[in-house]
Design a protein around this motif. Sequence first.
Motif, short mmCIF file in Angstrom:
data_model
loop_
_atom_site.label_atom_id
_atom_site.label_comp_id
_atom_site.label_asym_id
_atom_site.label_seq_id
_atom_site.Cartn_x
_atom_site.Cartn_y
_atom_site.Cartn_z
N UNK A 124 -7.15 79.25 24.81
CA UNK A 124 -8.16 79.57 26.07
C UNK A 124 -7.58 80.91 26.66
N UNK A 125 -6.54 81.19 26.73
CA UNK A 125 -5.75 82.28 27.59
C UNK A 125 -6.40 83.49 26.64
N UNK A 126 -6.22 83.46 25.30
CA UNK A 126 -6.47 84.29 24.49
C UNK A 126 -7.80 84.74 24.14
N UNK A 127 -8.64 83.87 24.42
CA UNK A 127 -10.23 83.75 24.24
C UNK A 127 -10.91 85.13 24.94
N UNK A 128 -10.76 85.38 26.02
CA UNK A 128 -11.23 86.33 26.57
C UNK A 128 -10.75 87.66 26.48
N UNK A 129 -9.61 87.77 25.59
CA UNK A 129 -8.96 89.01 25.07
C UNK A 129 -9.86 89.92 24.48
N UNK A 130 -10.73 89.24 23.60
CA UNK A 130 -11.65 90.07 22.52
C UNK A 130 -10.84 90.55 21.53
N UNK A 131 -9.62 89.90 21.11
CA UNK A 131 -8.99 90.59 20.05
C UNK A 131 -8.14 89.27 19.22
N UNK A 132 -8.55 89.44 17.97
CA UNK A 132 -8.22 88.35 17.24
C UNK A 132 -6.82 87.95 17.36
N UNK A 133 -6.15 86.74 16.97
CA UNK A 133 -4.69 86.27 17.05
C UNK A 133 -4.62 85.75 15.57
N UNK A 134 -3.65 86.39 14.81
CA UNK A 134 -3.56 85.88 13.25
C UNK A 134 -2.30 85.44 13.21
N UNK A 135 -2.32 83.80 13.01
CA UNK A 135 -1.05 83.31 13.01
C UNK A 135 -0.30 83.07 11.73
N UNK A 136 -0.77 83.62 10.85
CA UNK A 136 -0.28 83.45 9.49
C UNK A 136 1.13 84.31 9.19
N UNK A 137 1.99 83.75 8.70
CA UNK A 137 1.98 82.75 7.54
C UNK A 137 1.80 81.38 7.95
N UNK A 138 1.89 81.15 9.37
CA UNK A 138 2.08 79.66 9.81
C UNK A 138 0.61 78.91 9.64
N UNK A 139 0.65 77.60 9.79
CA UNK A 139 -0.56 76.78 9.86
C UNK A 139 -0.81 76.52 11.42
N UNK A 140 -1.77 75.96 11.70
CA UNK A 140 -1.96 75.26 13.36
C UNK A 140 -0.96 74.78 13.76
N UNK A 141 -0.69 73.65 12.97
CA UNK A 141 0.58 72.68 13.45
C UNK A 141 1.92 73.38 13.67
N UNK A 142 2.38 74.16 12.78
CA UNK A 142 3.36 75.01 12.90
C UNK A 142 3.43 75.88 13.83
#
Length: 319
Positions: free
Chosen positions: A213-231
């Motif tokens: 929710x903090x990152x949402x208004x940044x209008x810049x995607x966050x790529x979490x790869x190679x990790x999955x959501x839980x990790x």
Amino acid sequence: MTPEIAERLKLFDEDLVAFAPFVAAKDAIEENLQLFRETGVARHMLILGESGTGKTSLCDWVERINPPIHHEERDQIRVLIVRVPPAVSVGGIAEAFLNALGSFWAQRSSVPAKTKQIILLCRKCGVELILLDEAQHLKDRGDTKSQYLIADWLKFLLDELALPTVMLGLPRLEELLQTNEQLRRRFSRRVFLTLGQDDAGSVERECLQLFTSLALPLNLPVRRGPFNNTDFGCRLHYATDGRIAYIKKLLFAAFRKALLQDLQAIDIPLLAQAFTEEIWREGIGKLNPFNEQFVFRSLDRGGEPFERAHTGARRRGRA
Ligand SMILES: Nc1ncnc2c1ncn2[C@@H]1O[C@H](COP(=O)(O)OP(=O)(O)O)[C@@H](O)[C@H]1O
Ligand SMILES: [Mg+2]
């Protein structure tokens, strides 16, 4: 840095998000305020959280929702925020009250005279709610005798004022209440600003939600790869201790780098760099939560970013 980048960073820094414990604490305060307005009954409570969990921002938010009302004769200060100075004496805390009320005359007067003046001014200014921020300083004077004196004085003042009062501070604030049973009874309601209180979800998931929710208004995607959501959620939790201040620091630094380098996304190497630069300089390799080799343990040992002094207070919201 272009003015446009500076503006985006500023907006990000100032933006407040409604995360669950923050909203719960705000609602609890508003409930007490409403009760007082409707019935005159003054209920008190403690809001506890480590540094960077949002206590001061919460005070500011409550004040913003209930701003002073301008009258011809005297403004009504509906919400009085008193910031308790470090290692304060009874005289010092009384002065902090008076300063918050806009009065600076009392510096040389006695404690009883200051106390009388606080009561008078609170009535004149139509105060409806008192927020005592950094309240752990009330117990930091060291010797037990001063702590007894402060607790006694505070109990006396609050009884005289009969206004709902919230003490916000670090978890060690609870120790002050051990010295005075009557004060303890008045502040029996405790609200924690920590993540991880929701039985329905894990603290890691909450941490990821807050980050998102903090990152949402940044209008810049966050790529979490190679990790999955839980990790990724788990790593975020280790990197920030679930405190909003650190989540924001991490994102701010990564966002700033991405803007300056004209990158199209925030990715894991950028977050790893931001962690080392903003949170912990020694946090490299297996001690960096965004490194594949991370050791998966809390970074709270001596010299680590989330080292805690032992206080005997209950720790909440830990994985
Ligand atoms: N609800 C919120 N939304 C966004 N940022 C927040 C929020 N609460 C706190 N922050 C940010 O976290 C940082 C620390 O907050 P602060 O209120 O000073 O914490 P504390 O008083 O508990 O040490 C500040 O940069 C503040 O802007
Ligand atoms: Mg604070």
